[in-house]
Design a protein around this motif. Structure first.
Motif, PDB file in Angstrom:
ATOM      1  N   TRP A  12       2.486 -10.042  -8.672  1.00 21.26           N
ATOM      2  CA  TRP A  12       2.330  -8.650  -8.293  1.00 21.26           C
ATOM      3  C   TRP A  12       1.235  -7.945  -9.097  1.00 21.26           C
ATOM      4  N   PHE A  13       0.945  -8.417 -10.284  1.00 17.14           N
ATOM      5  CA  PHE A  13      -0.225  -7.898 -11.000  1.00 17.14           C
ATOM      6  C   PHE A  13      -1.495  -8.255 -10.231  1.00 17.14           C
ATOM      7  N   SER A  14      -1.553  -9.486  -9.711  1.00 16.21           N
ATOM      8  CA  SER A  14      -2.698  -9.910  -8.907  1.00 16.21           C
ATOM      9  C   SER A  14      -2.800  -9.088  -7.624  1.00 16.21           C
ATOM     10  N   VAL A  15      -1.651  -8.769  -7.022  1.00 16.28           N
ATOM     11  CA  VAL A  15      -1.646  -7.964  -5.799  1.00 16.28           C
ATOM     12  C   VAL A  15      -2.220  -6.578  -6.066  1.00 16.28           C
ATOM     13  N   LEU A  16      -1.776  -5.945  -7.138  1.00 17.18           N
ATOM     14  CA  LEU A  16      -2.241  -4.593  -7.443  1.00 17.18           C
ATOM     15  C   LEU A  16      -3.731  -4.576  -7.778  1.00 17.18           C
ATOM     16  N   VAL A  17      -4.191  -5.578  -8.522  1.00 19.49           N
ATOM     17  CA  VAL A  17      -5.624  -5.660  -8.841  1.00 19.49           C
ATOM     18  C   VAL A  17      -6.434  -5.882  -7.557  1.00 19.49           C
ATOM     19  N   SER A  18      -5.948  -6.741  -6.686  1.00 23.59           N
ATOM     20  CA  SER A  18      -6.657  -7.038  -5.437  1.00 23.59           C
ATOM     21  C   SER A  18      -6.735  -5.818  -4.538  1.00 23.59           C
ATOM     22  N   LEU A  19      -5.638  -5.083  -4.441  1.00 21.36           N
ATOM     23  CA  LEU A  19      -5.638  -3.889  -3.605  1.00 21.36           C
ATOM     24  C   LEU A  19      -6.506  -2.785  -4.202  1.00 21.36           C
ATOM     25  N   SER A  20      -6.572  -2.705  -5.519  1.00 22.87           N
ATOM     26  CA  SER A  20      -7.472  -1.742  -6.155  1.00 22.87           C
ATOM     27  C   SER A  20      -8.924  -2.075  -5.822  1.00 22.87           C
ATOM     28  N   TYR A  21      -9.229  -3.366  -5.784  1.00 20.84           N
ATOM     29  CA  TYR A  21     -10.565  -3.806  -5.373  1.00 20.84           C
ATOM     30  C   TYR A  21     -10.848  -3.378  -3.928  1.00 20.84           C
ATOM     31  N   CYS A  22      -9.877  -3.561  -3.026  1.00 20.33           N
ATOM     32  CA  CYS A  22     -10.057  -3.156  -1.622  1.00 20.33           C
ATOM     33  C   CYS A  22     -10.259  -1.646  -1.517  1.00 20.33           C
ATOM     34  N   TYR A  23      -9.561  -0.894  -2.345  1.00 16.49           N
ATOM     35  CA  TYR A  23      -9.719   0.560  -2.357  1.00 16.49           C
ATOM     36  C   TYR A  23     -11.141   0.936  -2.760  1.00 16.49           C
ATOM     37  N   GLY A  24     -11.679   0.229  -3.754  1.00 13.62           N
ATOM     38  CA  GLY A  24     -13.053   0.491  -4.174  1.00 13.62           C
ATOM     39  C   GLY A  24     -14.068   0.063  -3.131  1.00 13.62           C
ATOM     40  N   PHE A  77      -7.414  -2.054   8.180  1.00 15.83           N
ATOM     41  CA  PHE A  77      -8.195  -1.188   7.308  1.00 15.83           C
ATOM     42  C   PHE A  77      -9.677  -1.555   7.348  1.00 15.83           C
ATOM     43  N   SER A  78      -9.972  -2.831   7.535  1.00 18.31           N
ATOM     44  CA  SER A  78     -11.363  -3.272   7.593  1.00 18.31           C
ATOM     45  C   SER A  78     -12.113  -2.623   8.750  1.00 18.31           C
ATOM     46  N   PHE A  79     -11.377  -2.282   9.798  1.00 21.89           N
ATOM     47  CA  PHE A  79     -12.001  -1.673  10.980  1.00 21.89           C
ATOM     48  C   PHE A  79     -11.637  -0.195  11.118  1.00 21.89           C
ATOM     49  N   GLY A  80     -11.199   0.399  10.017  1.00 22.89           N
ATOM     50  CA  GLY A  80     -10.901   1.830  10.025  1.00 22.89           C
ATOM     51  C   GLY A  80      -9.671   2.204  10.809  1.00 22.89           C
ATOM     52  N   LYS A  81      -8.689   1.292  10.884  1.00 24.17           N
ATOM     53  CA  LYS A  81      -7.466   1.542  11.634  1.00 24.17           C
ATOM     54  C   LYS A  81      -6.253   1.328  10.732  1.00 24.17           C
ATOM     55  N   GLY A  82      -5.095   1.685  11.253  1.00 21.60           N
ATOM     56  CA  GLY A  82      -3.859   1.424  10.531  1.00 21.60           C
ATOM     57  C   GLY A  82      -3.509   2.499   9.528  1.00 21.60           C
ATOM     58  N   PRO A  83      -2.377   2.345   8.857  1.00 21.61           N
ATOM     59  CA  PRO A  83      -1.889   3.382   7.935  1.00 21.61           C
ATOM     60  C   PRO A  83      -2.780   3.600   6.724  1.00 21.61           C
ATOM     61  N   LEU A  84      -3.547   2.588   6.317  1.00 24.28           N
ATOM     62  CA  LEU A  84      -4.417   2.745   5.145  1.00 24.28           C
ATOM     63  C   LEU A  84      -5.657   3.565   5.451  1.00 24.28           C
ATOM     64  N   ALA A  85      -5.971   3.746   6.724  1.00 24.61           N
ATOM     65  CA  ALA A  85      -7.196   4.465   7.101  1.00 24.61           C
ATOM     66  C   ALA A  85      -6.916   5.857   7.651  1.00 24.61           C
ATOM     67  N   LEU A  86      -5.669   6.302   7.606  1.00 23.99           N
ATOM     68  CA  LEU A  86      -5.342   7.605   8.178  1.00 23.99           C
ATOM     69  C   LEU A  86      -5.932   8.753   7.385  1.00 23.99           C
ATOM     70  N   ASP A  87      -6.000   8.598   6.071  1.00 23.87           N
ATOM     71  CA  ASP A  87      -6.483   9.682   5.198  1.00 23.87           C
ATOM     72  C   ASP A  87      -7.615   9.154   4.317  1.00 23.87           C
ATOM     73  N   PRO A  88      -8.890   9.526   4.610  1.00 20.52           N
ATOM     74  CA  PRO A  88     -10.013   9.031   3.800  1.00 20.52           C
ATOM     75  C   PRO A  88      -9.934   9.456   2.339  1.00 20.52           C
ATOM     76  N   SER A  89      -9.248  10.569   2.057  1.00 19.37           N
ATOM     77  CA  SER A  89      -9.140  11.053   0.680  1.00 19.37           C
ATOM     78  C   SER A  89      -7.871  10.549  -0.016  1.00 19.37           C
ATOM     79  N   MET A  90      -7.252   9.519   0.509  1.00 18.69           N
ATOM     80  CA  MET A  90      -6.006   8.987  -0.044  1.00 18.69           C
ATOM     81  C   MET A  90      -6.202   8.556  -1.500  1.00 18.69           C
TER      82      MET A  90
END
Length: 395
Positions: A12-24, A77-90
């Motif tokens: 789960w540390f790897s998951v959080l680091v990976s998702l932080s990378y995707c956020y960036g 999210f890669s194509f600007g869809k889904g719950p992760l892309a609903l709010d650009p200022s998330m």
């Protein structure tokens, strides 16, 4: 158990680091193929991480959270869809919670929502009532169907009656304890009874896991979460069960990733009226393959594809159900009705029989029923060891 917990924390540390990378990445790379190029390695990683875990609870839960839901959310999210892309200022914290947990934030939250999820000023809604009669038309099907404007029209699930969260969790925990204790004496039960208990056990485990996650997010982040279940035992058809009542988070993820792309493609060849049929089949096929993968993570047992056939069969039967309802609307314009009990009994009976036939053999083949009970015992011994160490330090 201690080694498993260490692996769990590293995963789960790897998951959080990976998702932080995707956020960036989302801040620098535009949507589409360029963003997919940078995010797809994380999707592959999410398919490999559960191999580090071997228990049913930690390994199976992690596979469900990140390999299935998390990966599909990242692809959207890669194509600007889904719950992760609903709010650009998330914010990063909100992004991490939505990406790695089986939650979806309600877009139109109720006003005056208390952080613990209770509404202080609006009286609770009445409990969901059983319909007196069931209509055989498909005016509002459970899976999305196009309306006259060509848009997808969805029916949000109704919320069941509101009870105190602590009371609900206590009741579910008590029922789980009773089931685990009963399965400890399974040699005294008929095979059908054992399978029924396992079916109920899976439901209760999912209910406790998903509702606990949702309640924690609601308390910590003050967010209102979409429900995961909606009284599946009151289902009146396969459409009703799979689309409106059972594990709704999966339906919300499969709809934009599988169902809608297939329906858009199918419209080019068979028209909008019949395009839902191959879309339903494709959605259930993907669901079956993902279940096979999760079973492999939990037991490292070679798949026999019975689980895939289970979901393929249900997809086929649901497609037939859609066709029959359309035909019945033409034959019976007045919408012939049945008492609610008849379709409910038929639906649940079909679900149970097909589970006995195709779903549970793989569940039992990886000794999941035995290992679940053993894992509770190991966890209790682990907590006892920790408490003894803590007590010795205090002295």
């Amino acid at each position: 158990m201690e080694g498993e917990f260490n692996n769990f924390m590293m995963v789960w540390f790897s998951v959080l680091v990976s998702l932080s990378y995707c956020y960036g990445v989302a801040k620098l790379v535009p949507v589409g193929i360029p963003r997919l190029f940078f995010i797809f390695p994380i999707v592959i990683l999410f398919f490999l991480l559960p191999l580090k875990l071997s228990t049913i609870h930690l390994g199976g839960g992690t596979a469900f959270f990140i390999t299935w839901l998390g990966s599909f959310k990242l692809l959207l999210f890669s194509f600007g869809k889904g719950p992760l892309a609903l709010d650009p200022s998330m914010s990063l914290g909100k992004f991490l919670a939505i990406a790695c947990l089986p939650i979806e934030i309600r877009q139109n939250p109720s006003p005056n929502l208390h952080p613990n999820g209770e509404n202080r000023e609006i009286p609770p809604s009445k409990p969901l009532k059983r319909p007196e009669k069931i209509q055989l038309g498909i005016k509002n099907p459970s899976l999305p169907n196009p309306n006259q404007n060509g848009k997808i029209k969805e029916n949000p699930p109704q919320k069941s009656g509101s009870k105190s969260p602590l009371l609900v969790y206590a009741m579910k925990g008590l029922l789980l304890a009773v089931l685990v204790h009963a399965l400890g004496y399974k040699e005294h039960f008929h095979q059908k009874v054992i399978l029924a208990l396992n079916c109920l056990l899976i439901y209760i485990l999912l209910e406790i896991l998903l509702s606990t996650v949702a309640f924690t997010v609601r308390v910590l982040l003050g967010l209102e979460i979409e429900p995961h279940f909606n009284d599946p035992l009151l289902s009146t058809s396969l459409q009703d069960f799979w689309g409106k009542r059972w594990n709704l988070m999966v339906s919300r993820v499969l709809r934009p990733t599988v169902y809608e792309p297939i329906i858009s493609f199918s419209e080019l060849f068979i028209g909008r009226e019949w395009a839902p049929l191959p879309a339903v089949m494709g959605t259930f096929l993907v669901s079956g393959l993902m279940h096979e993968l999760i079973f492999y993570y939990m037991g490292r047992v070679r798949p026999t594809w019975e689980v895939t056939w289970f979901f393929f069969l249900h997809g086929l039967c649901l497609a037939v159900e859609i066709v029959l309802k359309k035909k019945l609307v033409l034959v019976f314009p007045g919408r012939w009705r049945l008492p609610w009990m008849i379709p409910t009994v038929l639906t649940l009976g079909f679900l149970m029989e097909t589970c006995y036939w195709l779903f549970f053999p793989q569940f039992l083949r990886c000794n999941a029923d035995v290992r679940i009970i053993q894992e509770y015992a190991d966890f209790g011994a682990f907590l006892k060891s920790i408490s003894q160490k803590f007590a010795s330090l205090v002295r």
